[in-house]
Design a protein around this motif. Sequence first.
Motif, mmCIF file in Angstrom:
data_model
loop_
_atom_site.group_PDB
_atom_site.id
_atom_site.type_symbol
_atom_site.label_atom_id
_atom_site.label_comp_id
_atom_site.label_asym_id
_atom_site.label_seq_id
_atom_site.Cartn_x
_atom_site.Cartn_y
_atom_site.Cartn_z
ATOM 1 N N CYS A 27 0.797 -1.073 -0.019
ATOM 2 C CA CYS A 27 -0.140 -0.115 -0.095
ATOM 3 C C CYS A 27 0.720 1.201 -0.022
ATOM 4 O O CYS A 27 1.978 1.409 0.461
ATOM 5 N N THR A 28 0.251 2.325 -0.689
ATOM 6 C CA THR A 28 1.021 3.545 -0.677
ATOM 7 C C THR A 28 -0.064 4.531 -0.450
ATOM 8 O O THR A 28 -1.233 4.305 -0.634
ATOM 9 N N ASN A 29 0.262 5.842 -0.115
ATOM 10 C CA ASN A 29 -0.709 6.990 0.129
ATOM 11 C C ASN A 29 -1.116 7.524 -1.009
ATOM 12 O O ASN A 29 -2.040 8.056 -0.797
ATOM 13 N N ASN A 30 -0.579 7.460 -2.351
ATOM 14 C CA ASN A 30 -1.232 7.917 -3.590
ATOM 15 C C ASN A 30 -1.875 7.241 -4.154
ATOM 16 O O ASN A 30 -2.202 7.759 -5.375
ATOM 17 N N THR A 31 -2.041 5.888 -4.115
ATOM 18 C CA THR A 31 -2.764 4.965 -4.995
ATOM 19 C C THR A 31 -4.121 4.415 -4.299
ATOM 20 O O THR A 31 -4.264 4.026 -3.074
ATOM 21 N N ILE A 32 -5.184 4.535 -5.019
ATOM 22 C CA ILE A 32 -6.646 4.052 -4.842
ATOM 23 C C ILE A 32 -7.151 3.111 -5.458
ATOM 24 O O ILE A 32 -6.919 2.871 -6.747
ATOM 25 N N HIS A 70 -16.666 4.588 0.552
ATOM 26 C CA HIS A 70 -15.645 5.478 0.925
ATOM 27 C C HIS A 70 -14.269 4.838 0.941
ATOM 28 O O HIS A 70 -14.237 3.680 0.633
ATOM 29 N N ILE A 71 -13.463 5.672 0.807
ATOM 30 C CA ILE A 71 -11.900 5.530 0.315
ATOM 31 C C ILE A 71 -11.205 5.355 1.780
ATOM 32 O O ILE A 71 -11.285 6.177 2.559
ATOM 33 N N ARG A 72 -10.864 3.988 2.243
ATOM 34 C CA ARG A 72 -10.387 3.948 3.676
ATOM 35 C C ARG A 72 -8.697 4.268 3.478
ATOM 36 O O ARG A 72 -8.317 4.570 2.322
ATOM 37 N N GLU A 73 -8.262 4.356 4.588
ATOM 38 C CA GLU A 73 -6.858 4.739 4.689
ATOM 39 C C GLU A 73 -5.694 3.990 4.124
ATOM 40 O O GLU A 73 -4.525 4.765 3.569
ATOM 41 N N ASP A 74 -5.998 2.884 3.864
ATOM 42 C CA ASP A 74 -5.243 1.857 3.096
ATOM 43 C C ASP A 74 -5.246 2.125 1.432
ATOM 44 O O ASP A 74 -4.570 1.455 0.623
ATOM 45 N N GLY A 75 -6.072 3.161 1.072
ATOM 46 C CA GLY A 75 -6.433 3.263 -0.226
ATOM 47 C C GLY A 75 -7.390 2.417 -0.949
ATOM 48 O O GLY A 75 -7.668 2.474 -2.275
ATOM 49 N N GLN A 76 -7.925 1.465 -0.110
ATOM 50 C CA GLN A 76 -9.166 0.723 -0.861
ATOM 51 C C GLN A 76 -10.519 1.383 -0.794
ATOM 52 O O GLN A 76 -10.927 1.915 0.380
ATOM 53 N N MET A 77 -10.932 1.292 -1.861
ATOM 54 C CA MET A 77 -12.376 2.163 -2.023
ATOM 55 C C MET A 77 -13.426 0.813 -1.600
ATOM 56 O O MET A 77 -13.503 -0.116 -2.274
ATOM 57 N N ILE A 78 -14.208 1.316 -0.380
ATOM 58 C CA ILE A 78 -15.248 0.285 0.178
ATOM 59 C C ILE A 78 -16.535 0.402 -0.579
ATOM 60 O O ILE A 78 -16.976 1.488 -0.333
ATOM 61 N N PRO A 84 -9.077 -6.852 5.793
ATOM 62 C CA PRO A 84 -8.836 -5.862 6.991
ATOM 63 C C PRO A 84 -7.792 -5.065 6.601
ATOM 64 O O PRO A 84 -6.757 -4.870 5.925
ATOM 65 N N VAL A 85 -8.290 -3.576 7.248
ATOM 66 C CA VAL A 85 -7.382 -2.562 6.891
ATOM 67 C C VAL A 85 -5.900 -2.812 7.489
ATOM 68 O O VAL A 85 -4.770 -2.165 6.815
ATOM 69 N N GLU A 86 -5.827 -3.558 8.496
ATOM 70 C CA GLU A 86 -4.331 -3.987 9.004
ATOM 71 C C GLU A 86 -3.356 -4.486 8.170
ATOM 72 O O GLU A 86 -2.098 -4.679 8.472
ATOM 73 N N ASN A 87 -3.957 -5.079 7.015
ATOM 74 C CA ASN A 87 -2.959 -5.820 6.042
ATOM 75 C C ASN A 87 -2.028 -4.702 5.436
ATOM 76 O O ASN A 87 -0.964 -5.173 4.704
ATOM 77 N N CYS A 88 -2.424 -3.447 5.640
ATOM 78 C CA CYS A 88 -1.572 -2.431 5.121
ATOM 79 C C CYS A 88 -0.338 -2.025 6.425
ATOM 80 O O CYS A 88 -0.953 -1.526 7.216
ATOM 81 N N PRO A 89 0.733 -2.206 6.088
ATOM 82 C CA PRO A 89 1.888 -1.880 7.086
ATOM 83 C C PRO A 89 1.879 -0.587 7.580
ATOM 84 O O PRO A 89 2.119 -0.395 8.771
#
Length: 403
Positions: A138-143, A349-357, A392-397
């Motif tokens: 995961c990165t901050n700039n990719t959804i 909604h766009i989650r903090e890990d970049g996944q649109m839920i 789960p969002v925790e999969n993003c380090p």
Amino acid sequence: MNRLVKLLLATSFAVSVLPAGFAAAQDKTIKLGVLTDMSGVFSDANGTGSVVAAQMAVDDMAGELEGFTVQVVSADHQNKPDVGAGIARKWFDEDGVNVVLDVPVSPIALAVRSIAEEKDKIVLLSSSGSSDITGKSCTNNTIQWTYNTYALSNVAGRATVERGDKSWFFITTDYAFGHALERDATAAVTAAGGEVLGRALNPIASPDFSSYLLSAQASGANVIALASSGGDMQTAVKQAAEFGIQAGGQKLLGLLFDVTDVNALGLESTQGMLLATPFYWDRNDESREFGERFMKLHGRVPTMHQAGVYSAATHYLKALRETGTDDTQTVLQKMREMPVNDFFAQNGHIREDGQMIHDFYLVEVKSPQESAGNWDFYKVLSTVPGDQAFQPVENCPRIAAKQ
């Protein structure tokens, strides 16, 4: 090929949305780059249709973007990571592209998302499915907008096991996406009480699946799961019918199957298949309205990938409108703050890990007798809420590190 598609391929479109009297110097030019497969195994589900979808989003938002000119550019990555990465780097460094859209083939997406992070640009993925993109990579700039391997596998895998088909054999395309799809489906199947009896790996764009299908047939598995997409999926399904696999009692399950695949293969070959999808053009009035507009321009209904391109591009342009700036982090923050409400997703909604839920749908391919006509392919069996479909969002380090 209709006239609009020819024009889209021939040039970049610019839609000026400046009010009368503004000087050209005050204009901010925004470029959306559709990086896709124009001629390979994914061109039916993506290709020129993804470019059409992006242009539709720009056209629909044109009257709301005071002070901006928006252009759509496109390129064919030829399903090669080095080619895709080279195009993205040139777009960012030389051509002023702000956002990259679509990007079928996960290894290409993983390369592009690294460059975007380095250049502080935005990547909105509609056609790259590896769950690693919003997981360990995961990165901050990719959804990741439309789907991922976890959601596809979790929805379709669990439902199939719960219907009594507990033993599985995988035929997996040998690249990052295929491996991720098999991995996530295996986890879903075993968690639901099923078992995996074996696997076979095929290279991308395989012309002959006979040896893989014979291995699957000999395994005696209830389900032969195809961890592939596009042309590979179509070839495998067609040859499975020739081998009489379904007639022999085994079931085929396409882990990434699209309306274009059903159209290419026909309902006789695909009827009864279960699959998971986040979008079906004929699901409700809003999706039908978009599907009919898209079909007038492209000649066929939108796939989930193409619908996702439109939705992602529109959400970006709405954030641009709200912020009045093209600053990457400002726009990204606004995109995360705003809910996604359109024909593609309700209360997404766009989650903090970049996944649109967003919600997923378990569907079954209709029989020829059930279909009312062209493109009437799916029965929607159930809706799975987004918070149950995705990993789960925790999969993003970087998220896990904060907790």
